[in-house]
Scaffold this active site. Structure first.
Site, PDB file in Angstrom:
ATOM      1  N   ASP A   1      41.094 -40.078  22.757  1.00  0.00           N
ATOM      2  CA  ASP A   1      40.527 -40.495  24.038  1.00  0.00           C
ATOM      3  C   ASP A   1      40.082 -41.966  23.939  1.00  0.00           C
ATOM      4  O   ASP A   1      39.530 -42.386  22.916  1.00  0.00           O
ATOM      5  CB  ASP A   1      39.321 -39.580  24.324  1.00  0.00           C
ATOM      6  CG  ASP A   1      38.792 -39.704  25.738  1.00  0.00           C
ATOM      7  OD1 ASP A   1      39.565 -40.082  26.632  1.00  0.00           O
ATOM      8  OD2 ASP A   1      37.597 -39.401  25.943  1.00  0.00           O
ATOM      9  N   HIS A   2      40.312 -42.727  24.983  1.00  0.00           N
ATOM     10  CA  HIS A   2      39.904 -44.136  25.036  1.00  0.00           C
ATOM     11  C   HIS A   2      40.327 -44.936  23.810  1.00  0.00           C
ATOM     12  O   HIS A   2      39.524 -45.641  23.214  1.00  0.00           O
ATOM     13  CB  HIS A   2      38.386 -44.268  25.236  1.00  0.00           C
ATOM     14  CG  HIS A   2      37.943 -43.816  26.590  1.00  0.00           C
ATOM     15  ND1 HIS A   2      38.154 -44.559  27.732  1.00  0.00           N
ATOM     16  CD2 HIS A   2      37.328 -42.688  26.988  1.00  0.00           C
ATOM     17  CE1 HIS A   2      37.677 -43.901  28.775  1.00  0.00           C
ATOM     18  NE2 HIS A   2      37.181 -42.755  28.362  1.00  0.00           N
TER      19      HIS A   2
ATOM     20  N   GLY B   1      34.710 -38.862  33.162  1.00  0.00           N
ATOM     21  CA  GLY B   1      33.323 -38.792  33.638  1.00  0.00           C
ATOM     22  C   GLY B   1      33.032 -37.520  34.400  1.00  0.00           C
ATOM     23  O   GLY B   1      32.372 -37.539  35.440  1.00  0.00           O
TER      24      GLY B   1
HETATM   25  P1  13P Z   1      31.171 -37.604  30.645  1.00  0.00           P
HETATM   26  O1  13P Z   1      30.431 -37.847  29.376  1.00  0.00           O
HETATM   27  O2  13P Z   1      30.560 -38.272  31.820  1.00  0.00           O
HETATM   28  O3  13P Z   1      31.435 -36.148  30.863  1.00  0.00           O
HETATM   29  O4  13P Z   1      32.614 -38.315  30.473  1.00  0.00           O
HETATM   30  C1  13P Z   1      33.488 -37.875  29.483  1.00  0.00           C
HETATM   31  C2  13P Z   1      34.741 -38.674  29.475  1.00  0.00           C
HETATM   32  O5  13P Z   1      35.193 -39.137  30.494  1.00  0.00           O
HETATM   33  C3  13P Z   1      35.447 -38.852  28.194  1.00  0.00           C
HETATM   34  O6  13P Z   1      36.607 -39.614  28.320  1.00  0.00           O
END
Ligand code: 13P
Length: 280
Positions: free
Chosen positions: A81-82, A208
């Site tokens: 992720d990211h 998110g």
């Molecule tokens: P939250 O922590 O707001 O749930 O977001 C998680 C996220 O988007 C991980 O990529």
């Protein structure tokens, strides 16, 4: 078994539901996510964020992901992720991640396209799928650059241009959510979601997911989002489960945390209607 997200996203798109993609940061969190997947007989996207290397190295995350992902019968996606740089993304692929995200959403459109194309080329040659982000989902604590706090909504025209140019497999869009906690429930731009859904065919991702409102998320899942990323609520659920309890030791802390995480993830499964996966 470890898989890419290709087929499971296809099912989500056809049936109109979304998978929760929980971030793991240790053995307890990943094992809890697998427990939910096995209990409900659903696939799970086991996500490890590059920035969480402060809790777990990429190598440790790959070991945990491969161990748990390969021993269960349910399809598991091991997702970076990211991902922020090509080096880390290439390393993740070599370590066995089946899906990677390149997040160049803070860059201008052409630079985002250039970086995404580079990752797509490398990943596709190795059978790995790629997620990228267009527009920008603002960051809370623990994510990305702390200086970038405002979300930039995704333009439907740019989303189509981006998807066509990059040949990316799934697209994270910005329609009103942000990483971390909110002061109030966010206002989701459902009209933007609808326009993007009409202009691109690849699966759409919402980052998110925490505290974004059950009705909002259910509607996103029904109206074209195939994956919702969640982290903050899961960690808070673990904290809440331990709070005010007379815990005597670490084992009790772990057990209560696990129960809190599982309850919270099951709630996301319910609102995203992921049980549609197994229905005819
Ligand atoms: P939250 O922590 O707001 O749930 O977001 C998680 C996220 O988007 C991980 O990529």
């Amino acid at each position: 078994m470890l898989v890419t997200s290709k087929q499971i996203f296809q099912v989500a798109q056809e049936k109109g539901f979304a998978f929760p993609a929980p971030n793991f940061i240790d053995q307890l969190s990943i094992a809890s996510y697998i427990e939910v997947a096995e209990k409900r007989k659903i696939p799970m996207l086991l996500s490890f964020a590059q920035v969480h290397q402060e809790f777990l190295s990429l190598e440790e995350a790959a070991c945990l992901g491969r161990f748990y992902g390969e021993r269960t019968k349910m399809p598991m996606v091991l997702h970076l992720d990211h991902g922020q740089d090509l080096d880390t993304i290439m390393r993740a692929i070599e370590l066995g991640f089946t899906s990677v995200m390149i997040d160049a959403s803070m860059e201008n459109l052409e630079e985002n396209i250039r970086r995404t194309k580079e990752v797509v080329k490398y990943a596709h040659q190795r059978g790995v799928v790629v997620e990228a982000e267009i527009g920008h989902v603002g960051s809370g604590e623990n994510y990305e650059s702390h200086t970038v706090t405002d979300s930039i909504y995704t333009s439907p025209a740019e989303a189509k241009y981006f998807a066509d140019k990059t040949q990316v497999d799934s697209l994270a869009i910005s329609i009103g959510t942000a990483h971390g906690s909110y002061k109030a429930e966010p206002k989701i731009q459902f009209d933007v979601l609808q326009q993007i859904r009409q202009s691109v065919t690849i699966p759409l991702v919402l980052h998110g997911g925490s505290s974004s409102g059950d009705d909002n998320l259910r509607r996103c899942a029904r109206e074209g989002i195939s994956k919702v990323n969640v982290f903050t609520d899961l960690m808070n659920a673990a904290g809440q489960a331990v709070k005010n309890q007379e815990v005597q030791n670490y084992i009790e802390v772990k057990d209560l945390s696990r129960q809190g995480i599982i309850r919270c993830l099951e709630h996301f499964c319910d609102i995203l209607e992921v049980d549609k996966y197994g229905r005819a």
